[in-house]
Design a protein around this motif. Structure first.
Motif, mmCIF file in Angstrom:
data_model
loop_
_atom_site.group_PDB
_atom_site.id
_atom_site.type_symbol
_atom_site.label_atom_id
_atom_site.label_comp_id
_atom_site.label_asym_id
_atom_site.label_seq_id
_atom_site.Cartn_x
_atom_site.Cartn_y
_atom_site.Cartn_z
ATOM 1 N N PHE A 61 42.840 43.493 33.537
ATOM 2 C CA PHE A 61 43.346 42.251 34.575
ATOM 3 C C PHE A 61 42.816 42.431 36.009
ATOM 4 N N ILE A 62 42.149 41.713 36.681
ATOM 5 C CA ILE A 62 41.855 41.888 37.897
ATOM 6 C C ILE A 62 42.546 40.766 38.713
ATOM 7 N N ARG A 63 42.846 41.156 40.170
ATOM 8 C CA ARG A 63 43.259 40.152 41.228
ATOM 9 C C ARG A 63 42.901 40.656 42.375
ATOM 10 N N PRO A 64 42.840 39.893 43.332
ATOM 11 C CA PRO A 64 42.645 40.246 44.624
ATOM 12 C C PRO A 64 43.502 41.172 44.995
ATOM 13 N N GLY A 215 42.331 46.027 38.475
ATOM 14 C CA GLY A 215 41.352 46.344 39.695
ATOM 15 C C GLY A 215 41.210 45.152 40.534
ATOM 16 N N VAL A 216 40.213 45.136 41.246
ATOM 17 C CA VAL A 216 39.753 44.147 42.168
ATOM 18 C C VAL A 216 38.335 43.552 41.589
ATOM 19 N N THR A 217 37.491 44.646 41.228
ATOM 20 C CA THR A 217 36.257 44.201 40.930
ATOM 21 C C THR A 217 35.727 44.336 39.615
ATOM 22 N N LYS A 218 34.834 43.797 38.912
ATOM 23 C CA LYS A 218 34.675 43.902 37.519
ATOM 24 C C LYS A 218 33.165 44.713 37.514
ATOM 25 N N MET A 243 50.701 35.056 36.666
ATOM 26 C CA MET A 243 51.525 36.331 36.362
ATOM 27 C C MET A 243 51.756 37.169 37.771
ATOM 28 N N LEU A 244 50.626 37.089 38.777
ATOM 29 C CA LEU A 244 51.100 37.335 39.866
ATOM 30 C C LEU A 244 50.880 36.431 41.152
ATOM 31 N N GLY A 245 51.770 36.620 42.061
ATOM 32 C CA GLY A 245 51.706 35.705 43.284
ATOM 33 C C GLY A 245 53.102 34.888 43.154
ATOM 34 N N LEU A 377 31.590 38.005 43.926
ATOM 35 C CA LEU A 377 32.147 39.017 44.936
ATOM 36 C C LEU A 377 33.200 38.757 45.815
ATOM 37 N N MET A 378 33.075 37.233 46.526
ATOM 38 C CA MET A 378 34.142 36.847 47.261
ATOM 39 C C MET A 378 35.282 36.298 46.576
ATOM 40 N N TYR A 379 35.085 35.767 45.164
ATOM 41 C CA TYR A 379 36.259 35.572 44.214
ATOM 42 C C TYR A 379 37.059 36.471 44.050
ATOM 43 N N GLN A 380 36.438 37.939 43.470
ATOM 44 C CA GLN A 380 37.064 38.954 43.052
ATOM 45 C C GLN A 380 37.981 39.655 44.381
ATOM 46 N N THR A 381 37.290 39.512 45.620
ATOM 47 C CA THR A 381 37.965 39.955 46.598
ATOM 48 C C THR A 381 39.038 38.967 47.586
ATOM 49 N N GLY A 382 39.136 37.766 47.008
ATOM 50 C CA GLY A 382 40.110 36.782 47.302
ATOM 51 C C GLY A 382 39.761 35.918 48.422
#
Length: 608
Positions: A61-64, A215-218, A243-245, A377-382
């Motif tokens: 599960f990844i999120r910023p 994590g943040v990045t795949k 689930m988050l936020g 990259l910009m999506y994964q880092t938020g």
């Protein structure tokens, strides 16, 4: 993180004491108990019970950053320790089928692994495993290697007595931290260490109740993100998108219901310090919070709710002011490195509401840090989020329904990215200026005006482009000042100033060549003529600041907000003569010709 005795729930007197203390915003807390005590815990336990009920065991599960991944893992940890009383007000407490069994937990936070050398990284991981063993009363792990120690730990935890279930829970936070922080030369070796570790998890998932990795990045990581029986990636699954936020309902419940006294204090602060009107209302505040901090979406399903970054919201209510809290909390190291290494990748059409990206490009795993495409990259880092309405709004005839659509989630994030890019551009402009120092200095001192203007047009403004420039005079001024500051940074006797105060205003940019006692005064205009630029220099007496110089050069520049560059210029030289007065030399006018270069033109050839 773990103990044999679970935490107890909050007693009535505890709740009364919390209420008596008033509102205290919990910043940076990743403990479910602390958040519940503070009264700012949003119930996500339904998602956890669903994860336990689903057929899967191994999840990814990844999120910023700053979205509550560590808080989620702590919530899971408290639940699987059987700490039922802590969640008395939550949905999982009311869940009729959840049994509240107690499981041993292996919880590892990879952000705590500081070694960049693969051998030391492996030893740190072994030490972390030994720490977990110690919590359950085992003083050593006898297996010789990291991978065999992990297997040994799973085995011994599966044989625990004292009411523990025989299937451990494994929680891993920020799995990608070692890959992001390692040096380029060490990347493959670090990747090998992590791949071996996750291969053991993949092989032993049948012996575990539940494995959850965040994590943040795949990254393309054998044993986790690739290969048969790898982790079940739920990062884009609509069932877990919220689930988050915080949702809007969460904002209403946590910050507006039953907190009117505190809310009045927030509104009073905004009225006093942010210029909000005397009749500023709760509803207006809600809308501004939505514009500034809401907008994250983690599913292509149009019914998915938009999420607020919880860290930014908490800091807003703590400080009672709007701010770029997400940016100020620290930028993702991986994105900063990409900007530093190749800022030309970040030519983003800022005015575009949505960006499309091919499904394969978006979902592909990165084989290395340098291989991550810009938008993923910009999506994964938020910095970008999913836009479920993007396809509908896309007017292209050849649009693909399988494409992903991304957009900036809110004002905070977009302005943060612009600020980050502008800082790097300033540095790059200075570096470019240094490279052209000799040419610029020669052109100025020898009055090679066309050469000087072409260097400004090409080396300075054309290279800044969309990264830094917009339609405003301020961005034009910033790019030129940074460039000239680089040009003369190490040149003896040269001084560069921006917004230098005079008796009746502030001039845009001024250069002072003390060695040749010459001043260059720049006035920049957008949508106005170069004649008006020069006239402002005269009307405001900007040149009087440099009366000790023997030569003053007044430069008017016209900036085209469409081309993002200068198109016209007027230069007038004031020379100190033997009678100790300034003689004004004939004004020279310049314009860009048909092939893009500056050339001198007659007065009638330029806008008056």
């Amino acid at each position: 993180m773990d103990s044999k005795k679970g935490d107890k729930g909050l007693r009535n007197e505890d709740q009364q004491e919390i209420a008596a203390r008033g509102v205290r915003i919990p910043i940076g807390k990743s403990s479910a108990k602390q958040m519940i005590e503070a009264g700012f815990y949003t119930d996500k336990t339904d998602y956890i019970s669903k994860l336990f009920e689903d057929e899967g065991t191994y999840y990814f599960f990844i999120r910023p950053r700053r979205f509550g991944k560590s808080l989620l893992l702590d919530t899971i940890d408290q639940i699987v320790k059987g700490n039922k009383r802590l969640f008395k007000g939550c949905n999982i407490y009311k869940h009729k089928t959840y049994k509240w069994k107690k499981y041993p937990v292996i919880w590892l936070n990879f952000s705590e692994l500081v070694s960049k050398e693969p051998d030391l990284l492996e030893k740190e991981l072994q030490y972390k495993l030994l720490e977990v063993a110690n919590k359950y009363g085992f003083n050593e792990l006898k297996a010789p290697s990291l991978n065999t120690k992990l297997g040994e730990l799973i085995n011994i935890l599966g044989r625990l007595q004292e009411g523990y279930e025989p299937t451990p829970i494994i929680l891993i936070d920020e799995y990608d931290s070692p890959l992001i922080s390692c040096e380029k030369e060490q990347y493959e070796a670090v990747l090998s260490v992590l791949s071996s570790f996750f291969k053991v998890l993949k092989a032993r998932q049948k012996d575990c109740k539940f494995i959850f990795v965040t994590g943040v990045t795949k990254f393309h990581l054998s044993g986790l993100t690739s290969g048969a029986n790898s982790a079940n990636d739920i990062s884009l699954h609509e069932d877990y998108a919220e689930m988050l936020g915080y949702t809007e309902d969460d904002i209403e419940k946590l910050f507006f219901n039953d907190k009117q006294v505190y809310l009045n204090e927030v509104i009073s602060s905004l009225q006093e310090n942010w210029g909000k009107s005397d009749n500023y209302t709760d509803e207006q505040l809600k809308q501004e919070l939505k514009d500034y901090y809401n907008g994250y979406c983690f599913s292509r399903n149009k019914s998915t709710k938009r999420m607020y970054n919880p860290d930014s919201i908490l800091k807003f209510f703590r400080d009672r002011s709007f701010g770029n809290y997400w940016s100020n909390s620290g930028h993702p190291a991986i994105l900063l490195q990409q900007i530093k290494n190749n800022i030309d990748r970040f030519t983003i059409p800022w005015d575009q509401s949505s960006f499309s990206i091919n499904q394969l490009d978006f979902e592909s795993l990165a084989g290395a840090i340098s291989e991550i495409a810009l938008f993923p990259l910009m999506y994964q880092t938020g910095y970008l989020t999913l836009d479920p309405n993007g396809f509908k709004e896309d007017t292209r005839a050849d649009k693909n329904p399988m494409d992903y659509y991304l957009k900036f989630p809110n004002q905070e994030v977009q302005s943060s990215l612009k600020l980050t890019l502008s800082r790097f551009i300033i540095q790059k402009q200075q570096e470019t200026g240094i490279a052209y120092s000799t040419s610029i200095l020669d052109a100025l001192r020898n009055e090679k005006w066309c050469g000087f203007l072409n260097l400004i047009k090409g080396a300075c403004l054309a290279k800044a482009g969309y990264h830094f420039l917009d339609k405003t005079e301020r961005s034009f001024q910033g790019a030129l000042y940074s460039f000239l500051n680089g040009v003369f940074h190490t040149t003896q006797g040269m001084q560069v100033n921006a917004e230098l105060a005079s008796g009746s205003g502030r001039l845009d940019i001024a250069l002072e060549d003390k060695l040749h006692q010459t001043a260059y005064i720049f006035e920049l205009k957008v949508g106005k003529s170069v004649s008006e630029a020069l006239q402002q220099i005269y009307d405001k007496d900007y040149s009087m600041t440099f009366n000790t110089c023997y030569k003053k050069v007044c430069v008017g520049l016209k900036y085209d907000p469409v081309r993002l560059n200068i198109t016209e210029a007027a230069i007038e030289v004031h020379q100190y003569d033997e009678q100790h007065t300034f003689q004004v030399m004939p004004r020279k006018n310049f314009a860009v010709n048909s092939v893009g270069y500056f050339q001198e033109v007659a007065s009638k050839g330029i806008e008056a």
